[in-house]
Design a protein around this motif. Structure first.
Motif, PDB file in Angstrom:
ATOM      1  N   GLU A  16     -12.713 -38.953  12.465  1.00 23.64           N
ATOM      2  CA  GLU A  16     -12.712 -40.195  11.713  1.00 23.64           C
ATOM      3  C   GLU A  16     -13.412 -41.326  12.464  1.00 23.64           C
ATOM      4  OE1 GLU A  16     -10.058 -38.166  11.795  1.00 23.64           O
ATOM      5  OE2 GLU A  16      -9.932 -37.663   9.673  1.00 23.64           O
ATOM      6  N   TYR A  17     -13.411 -41.261  13.784  1.00 22.07           N
ATOM      7  CA  TYR A  17     -14.163 -42.255  14.559  1.00 22.07           C
ATOM      8  C   TYR A  17     -15.652 -42.176  14.230  1.00 22.07           C
ATOM      9  CZ  TYR A  17     -10.108 -43.295  17.483  1.00 22.07           C
ATOM     10  OH  TYR A  17      -8.879 -43.688  17.928  1.00 22.07           O
ATOM     11  N   PHE A  18     -16.152 -40.973  14.109  1.00 20.66           N
ATOM     12  CA  PHE A  18     -17.560 -40.794  13.788  1.00 20.66           C
ATOM     13  C   PHE A  18     -17.861 -41.215  12.350  1.00 20.66           C
ATOM     14  CE2 PHE A  18     -16.626 -37.641  17.128  1.00 20.66           C
ATOM     15  CZ  PHE A  18     -17.418 -38.203  18.126  1.00 20.66           C
ATOM     16  N   LEU A  19     -16.912 -40.985  11.439  1.00 20.98           N
ATOM     17  CA  LEU A  19     -17.088 -41.468  10.076  1.00 20.98           C
ATOM     18  C   LEU A  19     -17.154 -42.992  10.041  1.00 20.98           C
ATOM     19  CD1 LEU A  19     -14.707 -39.109   8.063  1.00 20.98           C
ATOM     20  CD2 LEU A  19     -17.194 -39.117   8.071  1.00 20.98           C
ATOM     21  N   LEU A  20     -16.343 -43.643  10.870  1.00 21.46           N
ATOM     22  CA  LEU A  20     -16.396 -45.101  10.950  1.00 21.46           C
ATOM     23  C   LEU A  20     -17.726 -45.579  11.511  1.00 21.46           C
ATOM     24  CD1 LEU A  20     -12.859 -46.212  12.154  1.00 21.46           C
ATOM     25  CD2 LEU A  20     -13.928 -46.643   9.968  1.00 21.46           C
ATOM     26  N   ILE A  21     -18.245 -44.866  12.486  1.00 25.11           N
ATOM     27  CA  ILE A  21     -19.532 -45.235  13.071  1.00 25.11           C
ATOM     28  C   ILE A  21     -20.640 -45.174  12.024  1.00 25.11           C
ATOM     29  CG2 ILE A  21     -21.301 -44.463  14.716  1.00 25.11           C
ATOM     30  CD1 ILE A  21     -19.000 -43.664  16.576  1.00 25.11           C
ATOM     31  N   ILE A  22     -20.535 -44.266  11.089  1.00 24.67           N
ATOM     32  CA  ILE A  22     -21.536 -44.137  10.021  1.00 24.67           C
ATOM     33  C   ILE A  22     -21.263 -45.115   8.880  1.00 24.67           C
ATOM     34  CG2 ILE A  22     -22.425 -42.567   8.244  1.00 24.67           C
ATOM     35  CD1 ILE A  22     -21.847 -40.296  10.252  1.00 24.67           C
ATOM     36  N   ALA A  23     -20.007 -45.247   8.470  1.00 24.68           N
ATOM     37  CA  ALA A  23     -19.678 -46.004   7.263  1.00 24.68           C
ATOM     38  C   ALA A  23     -19.708 -47.511   7.474  1.00 24.68           C
ATOM     39  CB  ALA A  23     -18.304 -45.590   6.748  1.00 24.68           C
ATOM     40  N   PHE A  24     -19.323 -47.989   8.635  1.00 27.37           N
ATOM     41  CA  PHE A  24     -19.247 -49.429   8.842  1.00 27.37           C
ATOM     42  C   PHE A  24     -20.623 -50.105   8.771  1.00 27.37           C
ATOM     43  CE2 PHE A  24     -18.374 -53.331  11.279  1.00 27.37           C
ATOM     44  CZ  PHE A  24     -17.382 -53.838  10.462  1.00 27.37           C
ATOM     45  N   PRO A  25     -21.672 -49.569   9.423  1.00 21.63           N
ATOM     46  CA  PRO A  25     -22.995 -50.190   9.247  1.00 21.63           C
ATOM     47  C   PRO A  25     -23.504 -50.133   7.805  1.00 21.63           C
ATOM     48  CG  PRO A  25     -22.990 -48.819  11.183  1.00 21.63           C
ATOM     49  CD  PRO A  25     -21.695 -48.564  10.481  1.00 21.63           C
ATOM     50  N   LEU A  26     -23.186 -49.055   7.088  1.00 21.07           N
ATOM     51  CA  LEU A  26     -23.562 -48.967   5.677  1.00 21.07           C
ATOM     52  C   LEU A  26     -22.885 -50.070   4.877  1.00 21.07           C
ATOM     53  CD1 LEU A  26     -24.911 -47.415   3.322  1.00 21.07           C
ATOM     54  CD2 LEU A  26     -22.820 -46.066   3.179  1.00 21.07           C
ATOM     55  N   TYR A  27     -21.627 -50.332   5.180  1.00 18.48           N
ATOM     56  CA  TYR A  27     -20.876 -51.393   4.511  1.00 18.48           C
ATOM     57  C   TYR A  27     -21.500 -52.759   4.784  1.00 18.48           C
ATOM     58  CZ  TYR A  27     -16.826 -54.233   3.206  1.00 18.48           C
ATOM     59  OH  TYR A  27     -16.004 -55.154   2.629  1.00 18.48           O
TER      60      TYR A  27
END
Length: 83
Positions: free
Chosen positions: A52-63
């Protein structure tokens, strides 16, 4: 010549996918769909390294990118109407 004037179904699907990809609201929905469940998993036990840390690394910049595009569009519309 008639074949060139008929719109191919593959091209129609491609144009729809481009519209979806360029829509900032879709980016926000997708990123929030990744961020919110990831936060629930991470907050369960912070000390364990999870995917989930890696998902956050991807999703937060997209947001952030999607929000920036929405606000830039709002400011452009406001600047156009004030002139």
């Amino acid at each position: 010549m008639r074949i060139a004037l008929i719109k191919q179904p593959e091209m129609k699907i491609l144009s729809i996918l481009k519209k979806i990809k360029n829509n900032p609201w879709v980016g926000i929905v997708v990123s929030l769909a990744l961020i919110i469940p990831s936060l629930y998993e991470i907050l369960d036990d912070v000390t364990i390294l999870r995917k989930e840390y890696f998902l956050l690394i991807i999703a937060f910049p997209l947001y952030i990118k999607s929000l920036k595009k929405i606000f830039d569009d709002m400011l452009d519309v406001y600047d156009d109407s004030s002139e």
